[in-house]
Write a protein that holds these residues in place. Structure first.
Motif, mmCIF file in Angstrom:
data_model
loop_
_atom_site.group_PDB
_atom_site.id
_atom_site.type_symbol
_atom_site.label_atom_id
_atom_site.label_comp_id
_atom_site.label_asym_id
_atom_site.label_seq_id
_atom_site.Cartn_x
_atom_site.Cartn_y
_atom_site.Cartn_z
ATOM 1 N N ARG A 31 0.794 -1.287 0.047
ATOM 2 C CA ARG A 31 0.668 0.244 -0.220
ATOM 3 C C ARG A 31 0.878 1.455 -0.089
ATOM 4 O O ARG A 31 0.941 2.075 -0.568
ATOM 5 N N GLU A 32 1.483 1.197 0.792
ATOM 6 C CA GLU A 32 2.335 2.825 0.936
ATOM 7 C C GLU A 32 3.487 2.504 -0.654
ATOM 8 O O GLU A 32 3.533 4.099 -0.447
ATOM 9 N N VAL A 33 3.948 1.793 -0.966
ATOM 10 C CA VAL A 33 4.984 1.805 -1.876
ATOM 11 C C VAL A 33 3.922 2.372 -2.713
ATOM 12 O O VAL A 33 4.275 2.792 -4.194
ATOM 13 N N MET A 34 3.498 1.058 -3.661
ATOM 14 C CA MET A 34 2.571 1.522 -4.869
ATOM 15 C C MET A 34 1.466 2.447 -4.857
ATOM 16 O O MET A 34 1.164 3.096 -5.777
ATOM 17 N N THR A 35 1.428 2.926 -3.698
ATOM 18 C CA THR A 35 0.722 3.854 -3.418
ATOM 19 C C THR A 35 1.265 5.471 -4.253
ATOM 20 O O THR A 35 0.515 6.529 -4.610
ATOM 21 N N SER A 36 2.272 5.108 -3.738
ATOM 22 C CA SER A 36 3.099 6.538 -3.632
ATOM 23 C C SER A 36 3.311 6.813 -5.197
ATOM 24 O O SER A 36 3.534 8.020 -5.798
ATOM 25 N N GLU B 80 -2.324 0.394 -17.451
ATOM 26 C CA GLU B 80 -1.429 1.522 -17.210
ATOM 27 C C GLU B 80 -0.908 1.674 -16.642
ATOM 28 O O GLU B 80 0.798 2.299 -16.330
ATOM 29 N N ALA B 81 -1.551 2.203 -15.361
ATOM 30 C CA ALA B 81 -1.254 3.361 -14.067
ATOM 31 C C ALA B 81 -0.424 1.862 -13.328
ATOM 32 O O ALA B 81 0.784 2.466 -12.792
ATOM 33 N N MET B 82 -0.765 1.090 -12.716
ATOM 34 C CA MET B 82 -0.605 -0.019 -12.450
ATOM 35 C C MET B 82 1.524 -0.620 -13.342
ATOM 36 O O MET B 82 2.464 -0.838 -12.370
ATOM 37 N N GLU B 83 1.155 -0.359 -14.325
ATOM 38 C CA GLU B 83 2.673 -0.696 -15.792
ATOM 39 C C GLU B 83 3.720 0.712 -15.163
ATOM 40 O O GLU B 83 4.633 0.258 -14.990
ATOM 41 N N LYS B 84 3.183 1.723 -14.949
ATOM 42 C CA LYS B 84 4.047 2.618 -14.620
ATOM 43 C C LYS B 84 4.256 2.745 -13.069
ATOM 44 O O LYS B 84 5.612 3.065 -13.061
ATOM 45 N N ILE C 74 -9.268 0.015 -0.943
ATOM 46 C CA ILE C 74 -9.289 -0.077 -1.673
ATOM 47 C C ILE C 74 -9.698 -2.090 -2.454
ATOM 48 O O ILE C 74 -8.848 -3.147 -3.841
ATOM 49 N N HIS C 75 -10.686 -2.239 -2.212
ATOM 50 C CA HIS C 75 -10.683 -3.979 -2.577
ATOM 51 C C HIS C 75 -10.956 -3.618 -3.541
ATOM 52 O O HIS C 75 -11.100 -5.011 -4.151
ATOM 53 N N GLU C 76 -12.002 -3.264 -4.376
ATOM 54 C CA GLU C 76 -11.736 -3.661 -5.817
ATOM 55 C C GLU C 76 -11.170 -3.562 -6.490
ATOM 56 O O GLU C 76 -10.720 -3.681 -7.791
ATOM 57 N N THR C 77 -9.846 -3.063 -6.037
ATOM 58 C CA THR C 77 -8.207 -2.751 -7.287
ATOM 59 C C THR C 77 -6.950 -3.933 -6.353
ATOM 60 O O THR C 77 -6.286 -3.977 -6.704
ATOM 61 N N LEU C 78 -7.430 -3.940 -5.992
ATOM 62 C CA LEU C 78 -6.677 -5.239 -4.314
ATOM 63 C C LEU C 78 -5.378 -5.531 -4.420
ATOM 64 O O LEU C 78 -4.516 -5.959 -4.982
ATOM 65 N N ASP C 79 -6.567 -6.733 -5.688
ATOM 66 C CA ASP C 79 -6.295 -7.755 -6.440
ATOM 67 C C ASP C 79 -5.524 -7.482 -7.686
ATOM 68 O O ASP C 79 -4.515 -8.284 -7.825
ATOM 69 N N LEU C 80 -5.707 -6.750 -8.008
ATOM 70 C CA LEU C 80 -4.763 -6.178 -8.990
ATOM 71 C C LEU C 80 -3.638 -5.304 -8.804
ATOM 72 O O LEU C 80 -2.063 -6.024 -9.179
ATOM 73 N N GLN C 81 -3.809 -4.637 -7.884
ATOM 74 C CA GLN C 81 -1.948 -3.480 -6.856
ATOM 75 C C GLN C 81 -1.256 -4.992 -6.546
ATOM 76 O O GLN C 81 -0.292 -5.283 -6.615
ATOM 77 N N ASN C 82 -1.627 -6.042 -6.297
ATOM 78 C CA ASN C 82 -1.086 -7.087 -5.408
ATOM 79 C C ASN C 82 -0.431 -7.651 -6.463
ATOM 80 O O ASN C 82 0.783 -8.575 -6.215
ATOM 81 N N TYR D 138 1.034 -6.957 -9.385
ATOM 82 C CA TYR D 138 2.400 -5.895 -10.002
ATOM 83 C C TYR D 138 2.918 -6.303 -8.758
ATOM 84 O O TYR D 138 3.653 -5.642 -8.794
ATOM 85 N N TRP D 139 2.659 -6.133 -7.654
ATOM 86 C CA TRP D 139 3.551 -6.242 -5.917
ATOM 87 C C TRP D 139 4.197 -7.455 -6.459
ATOM 88 O O TRP D 139 5.756 -7.207 -5.423
ATOM 89 N N GLN D 140 3.705 -8.437 -6.562
ATOM 90 C CA GLN D 140 4.298 -9.752 -6.314
ATOM 91 C C GLN D 140 5.290 -10.022 -7.897
ATOM 92 O O GLN D 140 6.466 -10.212 -7.567
ATOM 93 N N GLU D 141 4.999 -9.160 -8.313
ATOM 94 C CA GLU D 141 5.887 -9.352 -9.881
ATOM 95 C C GLU D 141 7.483 -8.038 -8.880
ATOM 96 O O GLU D 141 8.391 -8.397 -9.737
ATOM 97 N N ILE D 142 7.091 -7.341 -8.972
ATOM 98 C CA ILE D 142 8.088 -6.539 -8.462
ATOM 99 C C ILE D 142 9.125 -7.086 -6.973
ATOM 100 O O ILE D 142 10.416 -7.063 -7.386
ATOM 101 N N LEU D 143 8.415 -7.658 -6.084
ATOM 102 C CA LEU D 143 9.497 -8.241 -5.161
ATOM 103 C C LEU D 143 10.400 -9.817 -6.123
ATOM 104 O O LEU D 143 11.019 -10.051 -5.176
#
Length: 341
Positions: free
Chosen positions: A167-172, A187-191, A323-331, A333-338
């Motif tokens: 939440r902290e890193v992706m949101t920023s 597109e936002a998630m990819e950026k 952000i429950h509606e987009t939580l899975d999407l953010q997660n 991309y976060w896992q791909e980052i990790l």
């Protein structure tokens, strides 16, 4: 058998077994070391109401326990995003604001931030704020940008950390590209992902546990984290060499609030405690102990300790929301980052 029954009755998890006269009790579920024990003691001396505190280490832990049937609590202290979740799910009750005479002491802009999802401030009373900062050790780092661009500094490679918190890193990162924290845009998630990957090349690790000690030891020179976790490890002399940055773009924080659970058994005591906390002399005392800025405006004039940062700096900070509606999407991309090299 009698010994077993007594043991069970002493457990907070089985509050229903409590003492015969439980009317002068209040059960609070909150963060560790967030309400000074002196405040509880003073409240009990004045009112006769004994506060029993149970603690959680994350909003997720608190929420999961309550949803699984953990009851017996009266007041809970969720952060802003979980106030929104619990409000929507009917877990917290609509406040009778006539029972909180000190509500008007809270800085209006703090109340307004919660109005993004609680239009009339009907479900939560702000207790305090938390803000995520970038701490820089000026002994080692010179001529740096006061923004997330500092994490692009290759010359600081291995000497910086980011929070191990999606939440902290992706949101920023989303905010840096002009996107709302609730955006469903791929597109936002990819950026955001590409930005974080550029930071990842320079940081030592994602760390939410030991960055404060590592910063104090000189192992890390730039860390993303929380002011109290950083400064509690430092002497007054060492603090003078630290720059706490709240970036103009990408800064986020949270408002931790008091909320009364819908199934609370001591609601009148809960109202008395919330009202008590926001008395100026009481709030000034706890703010001095925590070294945090006072969100209680009259209390500011009574404080004796300089806070770690000014309350005015929080006006530019967005608060985390559900952000429950987009939580899975953010997660995803976060896992791909990790896992990325």
């Amino acid at each position: 058998m009698k010994k077993l029954l007594l043991a069970l009755c002493s457990s907070l998890l089985l509050l229903a077994c409590g003492a015969k006269d439980d009317t002068n009790s209040l059960y609070l579920y909150g963060w560790a070391d967030y309400i000074p024990h002196e405040i509880y003691e003073d409240f009990e001396k004045e009112t006769g109401i004994h506060v029993v505190e149970d603690i959680f280490s994350s909003n997720e832990e608190m929420y999961t326990k309550l949803k699984a049937g953990g009851d017996g609590y009266d007041i809970v202290m969720p952060s802003s995003d979980y106030v929104e979740i619990m409000m929507k799910e009917g877990m917290i009750e609509k406040l009778d604001k006539s029972k909180i005479s000190t509500l008007g002491n809270i800085a209006p802009f703090i109340m307004q931030k919660l109005q993004a999802f609680d239009k009339n401030n009907e479900y939560a009373v702000p207790y305090n704020t938390s803000v995520t900062v970038i701490a820089v050790n000026k002994n080692y780092v010179k001529d740096y940008p006061r923004s997330f661009d500092i994490f692009n500094r290759e010359d600081l490679q291995g000497r910086m950390t980011l929070l191990d918190d999606m939440r902290e890193v992706m949101t920023s990162a989303l905010a840096i590209h002009g996107y709302d924290q609730k955006t469903p845009s791929v597109e936002a998630m990819e950026k955001a992902k590409q930005t974080i990957l550029s930071w990842k090349k320079n940081i030592a690790k994602f760390d939410s546990e030991s960055y404060g000690k590592g910063f104090a030891a000189g192992d890390f020179w730039v860390v993303q984290g929380y002011p109290d976790n950083i400064f509690r490890e430092l002497s007054e002399e060492e603090r003078a060499n630290v720059d706490l940055i709240i970036p103009e773009v990408g800064a986020f924080g949270s408002i931790d609030s008091f909320a009364i659970l819908a199934n609370a058994k001591h609601k009148e005591n809960a109202y008395k405690f919330i009202e008590y906390i926001h008395r100026p002399e009481v709030y000034a005392k706890l703010a001095d102990i925590l070294e945090l800025p006072s969100i209680n405006e009259p209390a500011t004039k009574l404080m004796k300790t300089k806070p770690l940062y000014d309350l005015s700096e929080l006006e530019k900070v967005q608060v985390l929301m559900d952000i429950h509606e987009t939580l899975d999407l953010q997660n995803k991309y976060w896992q791909e980052i990790l896992i990325a090299d």
